[in-house]
Design a protein around this motif. Structure first.
Motif, PDB file in Angstrom:
ATOM      1  N   UNK A 276       9.184 -50.228  -0.633  1.00  0.00           N
ATOM      2  CA  UNK A 276       9.242 -49.823  -2.045  1.00  0.00           C
ATOM      3  C   UNK A 276       7.845 -49.763  -2.669  1.00  0.00           C
ATOM      4  N   UNK A 277       7.029 -50.781  -2.423  1.00  0.00           N
ATOM      5  CA  UNK A 277       5.689 -50.820  -3.022  1.00  0.00           C
ATOM      6  C   UNK A 277       4.801 -49.685  -2.519  1.00  0.00           C
ATOM      7  N   UNK A 278       4.816 -49.415  -1.216  1.00  0.00           N
ATOM      8  CA  UNK A 278       4.026 -48.313  -0.671  1.00  0.00           C
ATOM      9  C   UNK A 278       4.545 -46.973  -1.182  1.00  0.00           C
ATOM     10  N   UNK A 279       5.867 -46.840  -1.311  1.00  0.00           N
ATOM     11  CA  UNK A 279       6.439 -45.607  -1.823  1.00  0.00           C
ATOM     12  C   UNK A 279       5.983 -45.355  -3.258  1.00  0.00           C
ATOM     13  N   UNK A 280       5.983 -46.389  -4.082  1.00  0.00           N
ATOM     14  CA  UNK A 280       5.522 -46.244  -5.467  1.00  0.00           C
ATOM     15  C   UNK A 280       4.036 -45.897  -5.519  1.00  0.00           C
ATOM     16  N   UNK A 281       3.250 -46.493  -4.653  1.00  0.00           N
ATOM     17  CA  UNK A 281       1.800 -46.303  -4.685  1.00  0.00           C
ATOM     18  C   UNK A 281       1.359 -44.990  -4.037  1.00  0.00           C
TER      19      UNK A 281
END
Length: 171
Positions: free
Chosen positions: A111-116
């Motif tokens: 989720x964090x990499x997808x958002x970033x």
């Protein structure tokens, strides 16, 4: 972006970023000590004692030198490779990309990499790890520490005469 800073903060405090999963960046760069550890010599994830202390990271976005040993390193993104993969001295002790598999298996990182960075697990890369940590490091601004009050705001009583002499010697 805020998303890269958030991801970088998460990575900075996660022990998955060392080969043996015993240390994180924050093991040697403690917030309460201006992101250093106040030890004369750092100790890496394998127990190897370093020839130098952990450099402070407060206001690192403005540091003219990003590490103790190589003044050719010009970006935080480039500098991040040394603690991750360096072998002399060993810091996080990464020897291969198995740490990326650990990150890819963690739903929080997906989720964090997808958002970033958009996309899926294909964006969980070494380069994006380094970019995110560098983004977080740029957000480590001390602002109103005692030294900032002295240096930037003209409060001559904020630090001791000894600290002023030490700063002159250091700089």
């Amino acid at each position: 972006t805020n998303e890269k800073v958030e991801l970088g903060r998460f990575l900075f405090y996660d022990k998955k970023l060392s080969q043996n999963q015993t240390q994180s960046c924050s093991s040697c760069h403690l917030q309460e000590f201006a992101f250093t550890d106040r030890k004369p010599f750092g100790v890496g994830s394998t127990g190897q004692v370093h020839p130098r202390s952990a450099q402070n990271l407060a206001n690192v976005a403005y540091h003219p030198r990003l590490n103790w040993s190589n003044n050719l390193v010009k970006s935080l993104e480039e500098q991040a490779r040394a603690p991750m993969f360096g072998i002399s001295p060993v810091e996080l002790g990464l020897t291969d990309e198995t740490y990326l598999d650990r990150l890819k298996a963690d739903s929080r990182y997906k989720e964090l990499f997808s958002k970033a960075f958009g996309g899926g697990v294909e964006n969980i890369t070494e380069q994006n790890v380094r970019f995110s940590i560098a983004s977080f490091q740029r957000s480590l601004i001390s602002g109103r520490s005692k030294f900032d009050l002295y240096q930037n705001y003209g409060d001559k009583s904020a630090v001791s005469a000894s600290a002023i002499r030490g700063s002159a010697v250091f700089n």
